[in-house]
Write a protein that holds these residues in place. Structure first.
Motif, short mmCIF file in Angstrom:
data_model
loop_
_atom_site.label_atom_id
_atom_site.label_comp_id
_atom_site.label_asym_id
_atom_site.label_seq_id
_atom_site.Cartn_x
_atom_site.Cartn_y
_atom_site.Cartn_z
N GLU A 5 -73.57 6.64 -27.19
CA GLU A 5 -74.17 7.48 -26.81
C GLU A 5 -73.42 8.06 -25.29
N ALA A 6 -72.40 7.22 -24.75
CA ALA A 6 -71.94 7.58 -23.66
C ALA A 6 -70.68 8.80 -23.89
N PRO A 7 -70.79 9.58 -22.80
CA PRO A 7 -69.74 10.31 -22.74
C PRO A 7 -68.41 9.83 -22.48
N VAL A 27 -67.79 14.98 -5.77
CA VAL A 27 -67.59 15.50 -7.10
C VAL A 27 -68.78 15.07 -8.21
N ASP A 28 -69.25 15.78 -9.11
CA ASP A 28 -70.02 15.48 -10.19
C ASP A 28 -69.62 16.16 -11.51
N PHE A 29 -69.22 15.52 -12.46
CA PHE A 29 -68.90 16.45 -13.92
C PHE A 29 -69.02 15.32 -14.85
N VAL A 30 -68.96 15.93 -16.19
CA VAL A 30 -69.06 14.89 -17.36
C VAL A 30 -68.03 15.54 -18.37
N LEU A 31 -67.18 14.72 -18.90
CA LEU A 31 -66.12 15.04 -19.88
C LEU A 31 -66.81 14.39 -21.15
N GLN A 32 -67.16 15.21 -22.06
CA GLN A 32 -67.78 14.75 -23.40
C GLN A 32 -66.74 14.11 -24.30
N ARG A 33 -67.14 13.41 -25.40
CA ARG A 33 -66.17 12.83 -26.34
C ARG A 33 -65.49 13.95 -27.16
N GLY A 34 -64.10 14.05 -27.31
CA GLY A 34 -63.51 14.92 -28.08
C GLY A 34 -63.41 16.23 -27.20
N GLU A 35 -63.76 16.45 -26.13
CA GLU A 35 -63.61 17.70 -25.45
C GLU A 35 -62.42 17.81 -24.80
N ARG A 36 -62.04 18.96 -24.45
CA ARG A 36 -60.78 19.57 -23.68
C ARG A 36 -61.27 20.27 -22.58
N SER A 189 -60.29 12.62 -26.03
CA SER A 189 -60.78 13.48 -24.88
C SER A 189 -59.70 13.85 -24.00
N ILE A 190 -59.61 15.19 -23.69
CA ILE A 190 -58.42 15.73 -22.54
C ILE A 190 -58.98 15.97 -21.29
N LEU A 191 -58.57 15.56 -20.50
CA LEU A 191 -58.79 16.20 -19.04
C LEU A 191 -57.63 16.74 -18.49
N LEU A 192 -57.33 18.14 -18.29
CA LEU A 192 -56.09 18.80 -17.92
C LEU A 192 -56.01 19.50 -16.64
N THR A 193 -55.21 19.21 -15.70
CA THR A 193 -55.31 20.06 -14.33
C THR A 193 -54.05 21.17 -14.62
N THR A 194 -54.16 22.18 -14.22
CA THR A 194 -53.10 23.00 -14.49
C THR A 194 -53.00 24.33 -13.08
N HIS A 195 -51.86 24.97 -13.21
CA HIS A 195 -51.80 26.02 -12.23
C HIS A 195 -51.79 27.09 -13.06
N HIS A 196 -51.56 27.07 -14.61
CA HIS A 196 -51.64 28.15 -15.43
C HIS A 196 -52.98 28.51 -15.92
N LEU A 197 -53.27 29.75 -15.60
CA LEU A 197 -54.70 30.19 -15.82
C LEU A 197 -54.84 30.48 -17.34
N ASP A 198 -53.75 30.83 -18.03
CA ASP A 198 -53.88 31.16 -19.28
C ASP A 198 -53.96 29.81 -19.94
N GLU A 199 -53.21 28.71 -19.65
CA GLU A 199 -53.36 27.30 -20.30
C GLU A 199 -54.76 27.11 -20.29
N ALA A 200 -55.63 27.22 -18.98
CA ALA A 200 -57.04 26.78 -18.87
C ALA A 200 -58.00 27.31 -20.02
#
Length: 317
Positions: A5-7, A27-36, A189-200
């Motif tokens: 059950e863990a993210p 900083v607090d956040f969660v990345l769920q499984r299979g999430e972008r 699961s994908i964690l993306l940093t970007t400077h392109h707002l359209d990508e986000a």
């Protein structure tokens, strides 16, 4: 053993100090499984520090990071992560195939699997015909594709991407995200940093905005729009002469206006909640006051407006 059950990632009160500089401030956040998940923030917000902490490249001052329910420095957690850094991590004097073999060994891909994984990577990147060419001679987009393949040869369950499309042309950007979509469809699961707002906006399920080392927003694009700028439309009309007084709309309303000297023409700007209901009365009021409308733009609220509202900054490389 992976916790059922863990993210994919769970970050709690993550802090990082560099002497007097607080790069991350709880900083607090969660990345769920299979999430972008797209991570945005102005320059200096702490995005790269965050990625380095998640990748084990820097030790946080405080806080916890769990990977699939395990502490970040456990063996299983490290193997579950794949990092694609902003700076190209390739050997220019090696061929594409040689780079892939080198990084596969670095990531601990078993010898019996390595040849098969390299063949997959060459096909996946579309560079099978360039397998024997030196990477130094590749275009920026081709290098980015090889860089991405090198970071995921060990089939990580979580992929950390720090500005993966910096300096590449639109066609290469599209190819890179097609490659990432395939990995996501296979469960990564994908964690993306970007400077392109359209990508986000187009390539993520959820968006987190970081500013001055803190999370200031977290949600889907619709949730962020609703909680910040709202769903009203911005309307701009160009008129034939300078506006001398606010245009009065039937019903007693008044259009918020200002004068902009663009090639001798002027502009009126307002917000309306319902284009079908409110736009026609607004244009009729402009004409009734003696102005001719030469052009009009209607802008739906976007991630760009949300970002400006929250940070006061444009997002730039």
């Amino acid at each position: 053993m992976i916790h059922a059950e863990a993210p994919a990632l769970e970050i709690v009160n993550l802090r990082k100090n560099y002497r007097r500089l607080e790069a991350l401030r709880g900083v607090d956040f969660v990345l769920q499984r299979g999430e972008r998940l797209a991570f945005l923030g102005p320059n200096g917000a702490g995005k790269t520090t965050l990625i380095r902490a998640l990748a084990g490249r820097t030790r946080p001052t405080a806080g916890t990071i769990k990977v699939l329910g395990h502490p970040i420095h456990s063996i299983g957690a490290r193997q579950a992560l794949g990092l694609v850094p902003q700076d190209l991590a390739l050997y220019g004097d090696l061929t594409t195939r040689e780079n892939l073999f080198a990084f596969g060994k670095f990531h601990g891909v078993p010898r019996r699997e390595l040849k098969k994984r390299v063949a997959w990577a060459l096909d996946w990147t579309g560079l099978k015909d360039r397998a024997g060419d030196l990477v130094a001679g590749f275009s920026g987009g081709m290098k980015r594709r090889v860089n991405l393949a090198c970071g995921v040869l060990h089939r990580p369950k979580i992929i950390l991407l720090d500005e993966p499309t910096v300096g590449v042309d639109p066609q290469s950007r599209q190819r890179i995200f097609t490659m990432l979509d395939q990995l996501n469809e296979e469960g990564a699961s994908i964690l993306l940093t970007t400077h392109h707002l359209d990508e986000a906006e187009q390539r993520s399920d959820r968006i987190v905005i970081l500013d001055q080392g803190r999370v200031i927003a977290d949600g889907t694009i619709d949730e962020l729009v609703l909680s910040t700028v709202g769903h009203s439309r911005l309307v701009k009309v160009r008129i034939d002469r300078p506006l001398v007084a606010p245009v009065t709309v039937p019903g007693g309303g008044s259009v918020r206006s200002y004068q902009v000297g663009i090639a001798g023409r002027e502009m009126i700007e307002t917000r309306i909640d319902d284009v079908a209901v409110d736009l026609a009365p607004f244009l009729q009021a402009v004409r009734k006051d003696g102005y001719m409308v030469s052009d009009m733009e209607v802008h739906a609220p976007s991630l760009h407006h949300v970002f400006l509202h929250l940070t006061g900054n444009e997002l730039r490389d």
